[in-house]
Structures are given as C-alpha cells and as structure tokens.
Design an enzyme around this catalytic site. Structure first.
Site, mmCIF file in Angstrom:
data_model
loop_
_atom_site.group_PDB
_atom_site.id
_atom_site.type_symbol
_atom_site.label_atom_id
_atom_site.label_comp_id
_atom_site.label_asym_id
_atom_site.label_seq_id
_atom_site.Cartn_x
_atom_site.Cartn_y
_atom_site.Cartn_z
ATOM 1 N N SER A 106 0.839 -1.197 0.000
ATOM 2 C CA SER A 106 0.000 0.000 0.000
ATOM 3 C C SER A 106 0.881 1.256 0.000
ATOM 4 C CB SER A 106 -0.954 -0.068 1.208
ATOM 5 O OG SER A 106 -1.924 0.925 1.137
ATOM 6 N N ASP A 156 -10.194 -3.961 -5.159
ATOM 7 C CA ASP A 156 -9.544 -2.986 -4.271
ATOM 8 C C ASP A 156 -10.290 -1.649 -4.347
ATOM 9 O OD1 ASP A 156 -7.841 -1.181 -2.986
ATOM 10 O OD2 ASP A 156 -6.032 -2.192 -3.679
ATOM 11 N N HIS A 187 -8.136 -4.620 -0.883
ATOM 12 C CA HIS A 187 -6.871 -3.949 -0.574
ATOM 13 C C HIS A 187 -6.021 -4.785 0.392
ATOM 14 C CE1 HIS A 187 -4.368 -0.418 -0.948
ATOM 15 N NE2 HIS A 187 -4.218 -0.366 0.368
#
Ligand code: MLT
Length: 211
Positions: A106, A156, A187
């Site tokens: 991320s 996501d 995610h």
C-alpha cells in the site's frame, strides 16, 4: 533498532547464503515490525531491512504526505523517496548487503515505486502489493530489466484497476521487467499474495538482468 539513522528501523541479518536482502515498507499506520513475518515467509533466510515511515498522518506513520486518499503531495514523494534511497545506501554500507528487493504494501508499495523511478540503483527489484502511480510526471528512469512484481486486487476500493495498470505501464516503459497479476482480492493481502511473492522471489535471480 538504531538511533543513528533518521529512520527508526529493524535489521534482521539473514542466515541463508545468496538469499536476497529485502527492504520492507509498511502501509499507512504500520511500523517497522509489520512486515518482518511476511518477509521471513516469502524469502526465508533473507536479510530484512525495515524502516518506519517518517511522516505522521493523525498519528499514523507513512512514507510521504498525501492531500487526500490517493492524492499525493508529489514534492514530498520525491523528497522522501530520495531520503529513503540514502537510508538504503547507508544500511548497505553498515551491514554489507547488496541492493535490496523492496517489498512494499500500500503506502509502502507506493514509495517503493517512487524510489524505483527516482533512484533506480537503490533497489535490485520490487514486489509491489496494492500499489498505485506515485508520481504523475516521473523523471526519465532507466530500469534496465529490473524485475518488478505488482500484485493488485480486483476489488480494491483504494487502487483503481486502471491506476495499477498505469503503474505497470510506467515501469515497463522505463525498462523494468514487470509481472503484473490481478488477484480476486481487495486492498488487504490474501494467501495468494504470499504464495505468488514467495515463488517470484525464489526465481528473482532468473528475472534479474545479467550483470
Ligand atoms: C497512499 O496514500 O499511499 C495510498 O492511498 C495507500 C494508502 O496508504 O492508503
């Protein structure tokens, strides 16, 4: 943990000859301990270098500032990427390790992508988990066959599929050898992420350009 670096970080020496060093880069709100277990799982015996992001957003560590979710302060991205590159270089000298493969999740994947574009020699490759384009107008980097694995989640809600695709195209255009997989995931990381990263890392030497 060291106090000499501007980064708080963990370094775990490896115990397997030839195992590639990993630079572990956590997501928003994480810290230097977050990805140690993941690193040891996907590349057993690798030296692990794991800094904590130096930007705080409501108390949550990150690797660069953002103006809103998915909207980045790109001057800060550039500055922080170069600072991270210096940290990696210092750690290489201190611990006698080769250029690491970044494993970022991320926000950590986004700074890893920025580091590839800003300072191509800092990394020998990257595993980018749920990454997006970090710089709209990056410098003309020469990645010369550097191996990059991008694992995206089809569902996501933070990273749009087109954005992950644009990152893959941007890195490929710079010459990286990109393997982009889209998983049936959101995610969060899933078991297939771990399995794919492990397999890819085991073969990473074969992906790397001949030196
Ligand atoms: C970022 O800010 O880097 C991305 O939006 C991912 C995140 O940290 O949520």
């Amino acid at each position: 943990m060291s106090t000499k670096s501007p980064f708080t970080y963990r370094f775990e020496p490896g115990d397997r000859t030839g195992a590639p060093p990993l630079l572990l880069l956590h997501g928003t709100g994480g810290d230097e301990t977050d990805l140690l277990q993941l690193g040891a799982t996907i590349s057993p015996g690798s030296p692990l270098l794991s800094p904590r992001g130096r930007v705080l957003e409501n108390g949550m560590p990150r690797f660069f500032r953002r103006l809103a979710e998915g909207v980045f302060d790109e001057d800060d991205v550039r500055r922080r990427a170069l600072e991270l590159g210096e940290f990696v270089q210092d750690a290489r000298e201190r611990y006698g390790i080769d250029a690491p493969i970044a494993v970022g999740y991320s926000n950590g994947a986004n700074i890893a992508a920025a580091l590839l574009l800003m300072d191509p020699h800092a990394l020998s490759g990257a595993v980018l988990l749920r990454a997006m384009v970090p710089l709209a107008d990056p410098p003309a980097a020469r990645l010369d066959g550097k191996p990059v694995l991008i694992l995206s989640g089809r569902q996501d809600p933070i990273v749009a599929a087109e954005n992950a695709g644009a990152l893959a195209a941007m890195l490929s255009k710079a010459g990286a050898s990109v393997d982009h997989r889209i998983l049936p995931a959101g995610h969060q990381l899933s078991q297939p992420d771990v399995a794919l990263a492990r397999t890819w890392l085991a073969e990473a030497k074969q992906h790397a350009p001949a030196t």
